[in-house]
Scaffold this active site. Structure first.
Site, short mmCIF file in Angstrom:
data_model
loop_
_atom_site.label_atom_id
_atom_site.label_comp_id
_atom_site.label_asym_id
_atom_site.label_seq_id
_atom_site.Cartn_x
_atom_site.Cartn_y
_atom_site.Cartn_z
N CYS A 16 0.21 42.87 -1.49
CA CYS A 16 0.22 41.88 -2.58
C CYS A 16 1.64 41.45 -2.92
CB CYS A 16 -0.46 42.45 -3.81
SG CYS A 16 0.23 44.04 -4.26
N GLU A 31 -3.95 43.60 -11.40
CA GLU A 31 -2.91 43.47 -10.37
C GLU A 31 -3.50 42.59 -9.28
OE1 GLU A 31 0.01 44.48 -10.78
OE2 GLU A 31 0.06 46.37 -11.87
N GLU A 47 -2.15 32.54 -0.99
CA GLU A 47 -1.87 33.84 -0.41
C GLU A 47 -2.65 33.99 0.89
OE1 GLU A 47 -3.48 37.31 -2.40
OE2 GLU A 47 -1.53 38.26 -2.22
N LYS A 75 -13.67 53.29 -7.89
CA LYS A 75 -14.48 52.61 -6.87
C LYS A 75 -13.54 52.06 -5.80
CE LYS A 75 -15.87 48.74 -5.50
NZ LYS A 75 -16.08 49.00 -4.08
P1 NAP Z 1 -11.22 41.98 -3.57
O1 NAP Z 1 -12.22 41.38 -2.68
O2 NAP Z 1 -10.97 41.37 -4.88
O3 NAP Z 1 -11.66 43.50 -3.72
C1 NAP Z 1 -10.95 44.42 -4.51
C2 NAP Z 1 -11.90 45.44 -5.05
O4 NAP Z 1 -12.81 44.80 -5.94
C3 NAP Z 1 -12.76 46.13 -3.99
O5 NAP Z 1 -12.96 47.47 -4.35
C4 NAP Z 1 -14.06 45.37 -4.10
O6 NAP Z 1 -15.18 46.09 -3.64
C5 NAP Z 1 -14.13 45.16 -5.58
N1 NAP Z 1 -15.05 44.11 -6.01
C6 NAP Z 1 -15.64 43.14 -5.26
N2 NAP Z 1 -16.44 42.38 -6.05
C7 NAP Z 1 -16.37 42.89 -7.30
C8 NAP Z 1 -16.95 42.54 -8.54
N3 NAP Z 1 -17.78 41.51 -8.66
N4 NAP Z 1 -16.63 43.26 -9.63
C9 NAP Z 1 -15.77 44.31 -9.54
N5 NAP Z 1 -15.21 44.69 -8.38
C10 NAP Z 1 -15.48 43.99 -7.27
O7 NAP Z 1 -9.80 42.06 -2.91
P2 NAP Z 1 -9.46 42.66 -1.49
O8 NAP Z 1 -9.86 41.64 -0.50
O9 NAP Z 1 -10.04 44.01 -1.37
O10 NAP Z 1 -7.88 42.80 -1.58
C11 NAP Z 1 -7.03 41.78 -1.24
C12 NAP Z 1 -6.47 41.13 -2.48
O11 NAP Z 1 -6.00 42.08 -3.41
C13 NAP Z 1 -5.30 40.26 -2.17
O12 NAP Z 1 -5.45 39.03 -2.80
C14 NAP Z 1 -4.10 41.00 -2.74
O13 NAP Z 1 -3.04 40.24 -3.13
C15 NAP Z 1 -4.69 41.76 -3.86
N6 NAP Z 1 -3.94 43.00 -4.09
C16 NAP Z 1 -3.13 43.08 -5.17
C17 NAP Z 1 -2.38 44.21 -5.40
C18 NAP Z 1 -1.49 44.33 -6.59
O14 NAP Z 1 -1.06 45.41 -6.93
N7 NAP Z 1 -1.16 43.26 -7.27
C19 NAP Z 1 -2.48 45.28 -4.52
C20 NAP Z 1 -3.33 45.17 -3.43
C21 NAP Z 1 -4.06 44.02 -3.24
P3 NAP Z 1 -15.79 45.86 -2.16
O15 NAP Z 1 -14.73 46.27 -1.23
O16 NAP Z 1 -16.96 46.75 -2.15
O17 NAP Z 1 -16.12 44.40 -2.07
#
Ligand code: NAP
Length: 494
Positions: free
Chosen positions: A298, A264, A398, A189
């Site tokens: 991240c 992650e 962050e 997804k």
């Molecule tokens: P996010 O809002 O948590 O979204 C990540 C993914 O989760 C998206 O595909 C999102 O779908 C999905 N999602 C949303 N609500 C969900 C739920 N209730 N259950 C399951 N999945 C759900 O994060 P983001 O804003 O996309 O990414 C930014 C964050 O990711 C930052 O905090 C960053 O540090 C972290 N990150 C970490 C890494 C790592 O390797 N450690 C790498 C990249 C990013 P939708 O887009 O459809 O909402």
């Protein structure tokens, strides 16, 4: 309204055909109810594509197809053949590298050079894990002459991969390649803001000979289908990359079915620069650490922890270099593209405005940037906040944007304490010519990855993951495979 025509060519780069359907069981499909979501070019603020908005029925169908493939054609595929297929995937990604890079840049905003690097890394993941497909062997256990005992490394089953918007293709490849190499099937997804390369990858996997149903991609709102996927009775492992709050929710939902998870999550990683450091290397390393993908990384080095003796010299050089960085549409290949969305830019701006209001010095940047010809884009200036207190929100939270917080210290020992002074523990970098100091730092810092004299050193082969709020489990390297096989022990009395 969709307006693909506007985007036939940008900055002299032709826009390729875009994928527009999900892939379930080898078929390209729309959502069960026909609903779609739009995706925006963050450099223009305009919709340029749309994809299905999956329903719960679509999630069920994808998981069912993944289960069928797990027990059927994928199980019957010899491990060595799995490896050959994954190698072909890598070749096809390289063949289509430019198309994938352009799509990634349009969807995420990142500079084209970074997207090209991401595509190459994605191919590299398939190559790396292709080689392990027929080498995941167990052990013989010596119980004496009356027993034969051995272990098998069996696939965990259907794996779900929830992907963020900052590295869409790379994160997909990082999880899917080891999962498939170990004999699992996958339901992916992608993030709603960047769904396209996960769909494009499906076509390449099929062309490489991957049986239908082994890789399924469903697009749609995380709040609707993400929960359903993580709590699905047909899913055996969830690999989640994203924010801390969503990760906590994923863990709770998965816990109801005792489904394993790899998380992650975010970071607030320090780049420590000691007084004896090579300042040229430290300046360039810090710039890359914080401004790659406009800081939406991240593992970004978003805190500079610097010895007071070199603080002024380093800051002067950093500011001068930051001001030289070009900002523009990713397809024009600037140093920084836009942030992913308007709302994310507002979040970043609120952090910086708040810091300014608290009296923190903004050494450079500190606001949105207008780019001629792309007035609707979500650009933000490379920003440096100087001499920030350890408890300040711009140190503790962050920001996920091009904002560096500088923290001044008086010793290597204090640098370790300051480096460890956030709730995160993803990465840590140090610049020093004293190898013992570097190694003591590596020993004492709370982080899953430590970089010495080159931030982001390492690659596909080096295990990656966090401590504390940054999550748990490891991706990349051989360590990633542990999430994708289970050990079965067979013992016979003979
Ligand atoms: P996010 O809002 O948590 O979204 C990540 C993914 O989760 C998206 O595909 C999102 O779908 C999905 N999602 C949303 N609500 C969900 C739920 N209730 N259950 C399951 N999945 C759900 O994060 P983001 O804003 O996309 O990414 C930014 C964050 O990711 C930052 O905090 C960053 O540090 C972290 N990150 C970490 C890494 C790592 O390797 N450690 C790498 C990249 C990013 P939708 O887009 O459809 O909402």
């Amino acid at each position: 309204m969709m307006d693909r025509a506007v985007h036939r060519e940008i900055a002299g780069v032709a826009i390729p055909d875009l994928p527009g359907q999900m892939v379930i069981g080898g078929r390209e499909v729309d959502a069960a109810d026909g609903d779609r979501i739009e995706t925006v070019d963050p450099a223009t603020g305009r919709v340029f594509a749309d994809v299905p908005s999956a329903t719960l029925a679509d999630v069920d169908a994808a998981v069912e197809e993944a289960r069928k493939a797990l027990r059927g054609p994928w199980r019957a595929t010899l491990p060595a053949e799995r490896g050959r297929i994954l190698n072909r995937v890598a070749q096809l990604i390289r063949r289509d590298a430019e198309r994938l890079a352009v799509i990634e840049t349009l969807d995420s905003g990142k500079p084209l050079a970074e997207s090209r690097g991401d595509v190459s890394t994605a191919a590299g993941y398939f190559e790396y894990y292709a080689g392990i497909a027929d080498k995941l062997q167990g052990d013989g256990i010596p119980l004496g002459t009356d027993y034969m005992s051995f272990t098998l490394h069996e696939p965990v089953g259907v794996t779900a991969h929830i992907i963020p918007w900052n590295f869409p293709l790379v994160t997909t490849a990082r999880g899917v390649a080891p999962a498939l190499a170990a004999g699992n099937t996958a339901v992916v997804k992608p993030a709603s803001q960047t769904p396209l390369t996960a769909l494009a990858l499906a076509g390449l996997l099929a062309e490489a000979g991957l049986p239908a149903g082994v890789y399924n991609a469903v697009t749609g709102r995380g709040g609707v289908i993400g929960d359903a996927l993580c709590g699905h009775p047909g899913v055996d492992h969830v690999t989640f990359t994203g924010s801390v709050p969503t990760g906590i929710n994923v863990m709770k939902v998965a816990a109801d079915r005792v489904t394993s998870v790899t998380l992650e999550l975010g970071g607030k990683s320090p780049v420590v620069v000691l007084a004896d450091a090579d300042l040229d290397a430290a300046v360039e390393g810090t710039l890359k650490a914080i401004y790659m993908n406009a800081g939406q990384v991240c593992s970004a080095g978003s805190r500079l922890v610097i010895d007071r003796k070199v603080h002024a010299a380093m800051l002067e050089r950093l500011v001068a270099r930051a001001r030289q960085l070009s900002v523009g549409h990713g397809l024009g290949d600037p140093k920084l593209g836009p942030l992913v969305s308007d709302s994310h830019r507002r979040t970043v701006a609120a952090y910086v405005d708040g810091a300014r209001a608290r009296g923190i010095a903004v050494a450079t940047g500190g606001g949105p940037v207008e780019v001629a010809g792309f007035e609707g884009g979500y650009f933000y200036a490379p920003t440096i906040l100087d001499a920030v207190d350890a408890r300040d929100p711009v140190v503790q939270e962050e920001i996920f944007g091009p904002v560096l917080a500088v923290q001044v210290v008086d010793s290597a020992e204090e640098a370790v304490d300051v480096a460890n002074g956030t709730p995160f523990g993803l990465c840590a970098g140090i610049y020093t010519r004293d190898i013992s100091r570097a190694m003591r730092f590596a020993r004492d810092v709370d982080a899953g990855q430590v970089f010495i004299n080159q931030y982001f050193a390492g690659g596909i082969q080096t295990p990656f993951g966090g401590t504390k709020l940054s999550g748990f489990g490891r991706e990349k390297g051989l360590a990633a495979l542990a999430a994708y096989y289970q050990v079965k022990c067979i013992t016979a009395r003979i």
